[in-house]
Write an enzyme that holds these catalytic residues in place. Structure first.
Site, PDB file in Angstrom:
ATOM      1  N   HIS A   6      -6.266  -6.013  -1.630  1.00  0.00           N
ATOM      2  CA  HIS A   6      -5.290  -4.951  -1.378  1.00  0.00           C
ATOM      3  C   HIS A   6      -4.185  -5.534  -0.511  1.00  0.00           C
ATOM      4  O   HIS A   6      -4.421  -5.867   0.644  1.00  0.00           O
ATOM      5  CB  HIS A   6      -5.962  -3.771  -0.675  1.00  0.00           C
ATOM      6  CG  HIS A   6      -5.075  -2.569  -0.506  1.00  0.00           C
ATOM      7  ND1 HIS A   6      -4.619  -1.820  -1.572  1.00  0.00           N
ATOM      8  CD2 HIS A   6      -4.552  -1.985   0.602  1.00  0.00           C
ATOM      9  CE1 HIS A   6      -3.879  -0.821  -1.135  1.00  0.00           C
ATOM     10  NE2 HIS A   6      -3.813  -0.912   0.194  1.00  0.00           N
ATOM     11  N   ASP A  48      -8.311  -2.957  -7.153  1.00  0.00           N
ATOM     12  CA  ASP A  48      -7.729  -2.729  -5.835  1.00  0.00           C
ATOM     13  C   ASP A  48      -8.807  -2.212  -4.878  1.00  0.00           C
ATOM     14  O   ASP A  48      -9.412  -1.156  -5.109  1.00  0.00           O
ATOM     15  CB  ASP A  48      -6.585  -1.725  -5.944  1.00  0.00           C
ATOM     16  CG  ASP A  48      -5.877  -1.513  -4.624  1.00  0.00           C
ATOM     17  OD1 ASP A  48      -4.819  -2.110  -4.420  1.00  0.00           O
ATOM     18  OD2 ASP A  48      -6.394  -0.741  -3.785  1.00  0.00           O
ATOM     19  N   SER A  84       0.836  -1.201   0.000  1.00  0.00           N
ATOM     20  CA  SER A  84       0.000   0.000   0.000  1.00  0.00           C
ATOM     21  C   SER A  84       0.876   1.258   0.000  1.00  0.00           C
ATOM     22  O   SER A  84       1.703   1.432  -0.892  1.00  0.00           O
ATOM     23  CB  SER A  84      -0.958  -0.041   1.191  1.00  0.00           C
ATOM     24  OG  SER A  84      -1.933   0.958   1.095  1.00  0.00           O
TER      25      SER A  84
END
Length: 530
Positions: free
Chosen positions: A475, A408, A313
Site C-alpha cells: 500500500h 492492496d 492512499s
C-alpha cells in the site's frame, strides 16, 4: 530478566499497534493495547521511564516506540559487555537523531533538541521496531548474531542516506478563511524548492490517512497528526518521488516538491460552515485544499511549466478527485496526476456487506462533500459513489497514472476482511502476512484481484492513462525509496516504478501494465504486519 520479557512484549504490542495503521476503518488491536498498558505500568513501577509517559495518554494513537524509554532500558537495566557496544551505539544513534517525535508526551529536557525530528516513513519504523525486537530476543536468550547486527547497521546507514528532512510550513492565513483542520488548527505542508532546470516544475504529493465518517471517528483523529497540525512533526523526510537526489529520482529530483499534510478526514472535499459546540469539529477539507494551493500559487506555482498532482492512499484519492480542477488553475502548464494506492474499489466484505460503500456515504453526508466532487461523476452517480475512482475517473480530462497493488494491503485489511467481518480472527495471520494465507484465503484474494482489475477496466481505454498494477501485498509505493527506485525495487515487465512514471509523464513511452497473479512476482516488497 522479567523486565526483559516485559520489554519484549511491549515492543510486540507496539509493533501490532503500528501495523494496525492510523488509517484503518477498524483497529483490531485491543489485545495489543492491553498488553501495552500492562507493560507500561510494570516499567513505570520500576522507575524506568519516570515522567516520560503521560498515563492519561496511552491510546491507540501512539503508533511509535518511545526511543527514550528504550535508551533508559538498554543502558540502565540490561548489562552490555564489549561485544554489545555496536548494538548500543546503533540504539543511541537512533535516539540522538530521533527519527520520530515523541508526540503527546512530556519530553525530558535532554530531548528538547529532538522535538522537531521525524520518522521517514512507516516501513522505516517497522524495520527499526523489528530490529529492536530481534535485539531483545538476543538479550533474553543470551545469543548475539553479529552478522544480523552488521546487516542492521548497514541498512540503517542506507536508510539515513536515502532521505532528508524538510521543515513544515503552516498556512496561518487560512484560519481567517475558515480553512482549518478538524480541530481548527491551520493546514500545513512541507516545501523543498526546485533548482536548475526544474525551477518552474511542481510536484504536489498528498499525504494519506483514510477518512472519518462520524463524530466518534473524527474525534479520534482530532488530536493526532491526521486531524491537527499541532501534532504534526515539524520535519518530514523526503525520499522516493520527493527525493532531491538525481540517482534516486532522476526525472523529478530538481522540481519544486511539496508534501501536503492530511488533516480533514474527507480527502479534502468537506465544507460545513456550522461547528457543533459539543464536538468542536471543523469539516472544512475543501477550503483547506484551496488555501494550500493558493499559498503555493503565490510562491511561484502560478508560473509552472510542468506539474504533477500526486498522493498516497486517501491522498491518492485526493489526486483523482481534484485532478481536473488543479489542472484548470495552471492553464499554461503540462499537468498530469498520479494516484498511488488510491484506487479503492467498491467491493463487499467477507460477509457480503457493502462496508466501504456505507463508509463513503457517511463521509459524504458528514462533510457535505457532494458539492466538491467532480461534476462529471455526480451528474451520473450518487455522490458517495464518486469516492470510488472506478466512477470518478471516468470523466477525467487530465492524464492520470494509476500505481496500485492488485492485492492492496489496506483494502484487504479494511474492505475485504475487516474485524467486523472476521469476529473470530480467522484472517488475522493472512492479513498480516500474505505468505500465511491458507489455500482458501488465497482463492478469496485472487477473487479480490479479479474484481479490482474489473473495476480498472470499467474506466475504458485511454492512451493518456498510465498504469503500474503489480501483484504485491503493499500500500503506497511512490514515497519510499525502496519501492520507488533502488537496486531491489519492484519491477513490472523489467521496468521499475520511477522509470515507468517518468516515461509516461514525459511521453518517452506509454506504460499500461498489469502483473501476473500472486505469487509470480519475486520483486515485490510485500508488507508484513507482524
Amino acid at each position: 530478566m522479567s523486565r526483559v520479557i516485559c520489554k519484549l512484549k511491549l515492543i510486540k504490542a507496539k509493533l501490532k499497534l503500528l501495523n494496525s495503521s492510523v488509517g484503518d476503518v477498524s483497529l483490531p488491536a485491543s489485545e495489543a493495547k492491553s498488553e501495552l498498558d500492562r507493560c507500561h505500568i510494570i516499567l513505570l513501577n520500576n522507575n524506568v521511564v519516570g515522567d516520560l509517559i503521560d498515563r492519561e495518554n496511552i491510546l491507540l494513537k501512539r503508533k511509535a516506540l518511545d526511543l527514550e524509554l528504550i535508551r533508559h532500558f538498554v543502558i540502565g537495566s540490561v548489562p552490555l559487555n564489549s561485544r554489545d557496544n555496536l548494538v548500543r551505539l546503533v540504539t543511541l544513534e537512533k535516539t540522538r537523531n530521533s527519527l520520530f517525535t515523541i508526540t503527546n508526551n512530556k519530553t525530558p529536557d535532554s530531548d528538547r533538541a529532538c522535538s522537531s525530528c521525524s520518522w521517514r516513513n512507516q516501513s522505516t519504523r517497522i524495520f527499526f521496531f523489528e530490529a529492536e525486537l530481534a535485539f531483545f530476543r538476543m538479550v533474553k536468550t543470551g545469543l548475539v548474531d553479529w552478522l544480523k547486527v552488521l546487516v542492521c547497521v548497514v541498512m540503517f546507514v542506507m536508510l539515513r542516506a536515502e532521505g532528508y528532512d524538510v521543515p513544515i510550513t503552516f498556512v496561518e492565513s487560512a484560519v481567517a478563511q475558515g480553512a482549518v483542520c478538524l480541530d481548527g488548527s491551520p493546514p500545513a505542508y512541507h516545501f523543498d524548492k526546485g533548482f536548475g532546470g526544474g525551477i518552474n516544475n511542481w510536484l504536489i504529493h498528498v499525504e494519506g490517512g483514510a477518512w472519518c465518517n462520524n463524530a466518534s471517528t473524527c474525534l479520534a483523529k482530532r488530536n493526532t497528526r491526521l486531524g491537527s497540525s499541532k501534532y504534526m512533526d515539524t520535519q518530514y523526510t523526503f525520499s522516493g518521488i520527493l527525493s532531491k537526489l538525481q540517482k534516486f529520482n532522476p526525472d523529478f529530483y530538481n522540481w519544486n516538491r511539496v508534501k501536503v499534510r492530511y488533516c480533514d478526514g474527507s480527502s479534502f472535499t468537506g465544507d460545513v460552515e456550522a461547528v457543533n459546540p459539543a464536538t468542536k469539529l471543523y469539516f472544512r477539507g475543501s477550503r483547506v485544499w484551496r488555501a494550500i494551493i493558493d499559498d503555493l500559487l503565490a510562491k511561484g506555482m502560478k508560473n509552472a511549466q510542468n506539474a504533477i498532482l500526486a498522493g498516497c492512499s486517501a491522498g491518492g484519492l485526493t489526486a483523482i478527485l481534484h485532478c481536473d480542477s488543479f489542472s484548470a488553475l495552471l492553464p499554461g502548464a503540462k499537468v498530469k496526476c498520479l494516484s498511488d494506492a488510491g484506487f479503492f474499489i467498491n467491493a463487499k466484505d467477507l460477509t457480503g456487506a457493502p462496508l466501504i460503500e456505507e463508509l463513503y456515504a457517511q463521509v459524504v453526508d458528514l462533510h457535505q462533500s457532494a458539492k466538491n466532487l467532480p461534476a462529471s461523476c455526480t451528474s451520473q452517480f450518487k455522490p458517495e459513489m464518486c469516492f470510488f475512482p472506478q466512477n470518478a475517473a471516468r470523466g477525467m480530462q487530465t492524464p492520470l497514472f494509476l500505481l496500485n497493488a492488485a492485492y492492496d494491503s489496506w483494502q484487504i485489511k479494511n474492505t475485504l476482511a475487516p474485524g467486523v467481518a472476521d469476529p473470530h480472527g480467522t484472517w488475522h495471520d493472512c492479513k498480516n502476512d500474505i505468505k500465511k494465507c491458507s489455500s482458501s484465503q488465497l482463492q478469496t484474494l485472487q477473487g479480490f484481484r479479479t474484481e479490482f482489475l474489473g473495476a480498472l477496466s470499467s474506466l475504458g481505454s485511454s492512451s493518456s492513462r498510465g498504469s503500474f498494477i503489480n501483484s504485491c501485498y503493499a500500500h503506497c509505493q511512490s514515497g519510499t525509496q525502496e519501492t520507488w527506485l533502488r537496486g531491489d525495487s519492484p519491477v513490472l515487465d523489467g521496468t521499475n516504478i520511477a522509470t515507468a512514471i517518468g516515461d509516461w509523464y514525459y511521453g518517452r513511452s506509454s506504460f499500461q501494465k498489469i502483473d501476473c497473479a500472486y505469487p509470480c512476482d519475486k520483486t515485490c516488497h510485500n508488507r508484513v504486519f507482524e
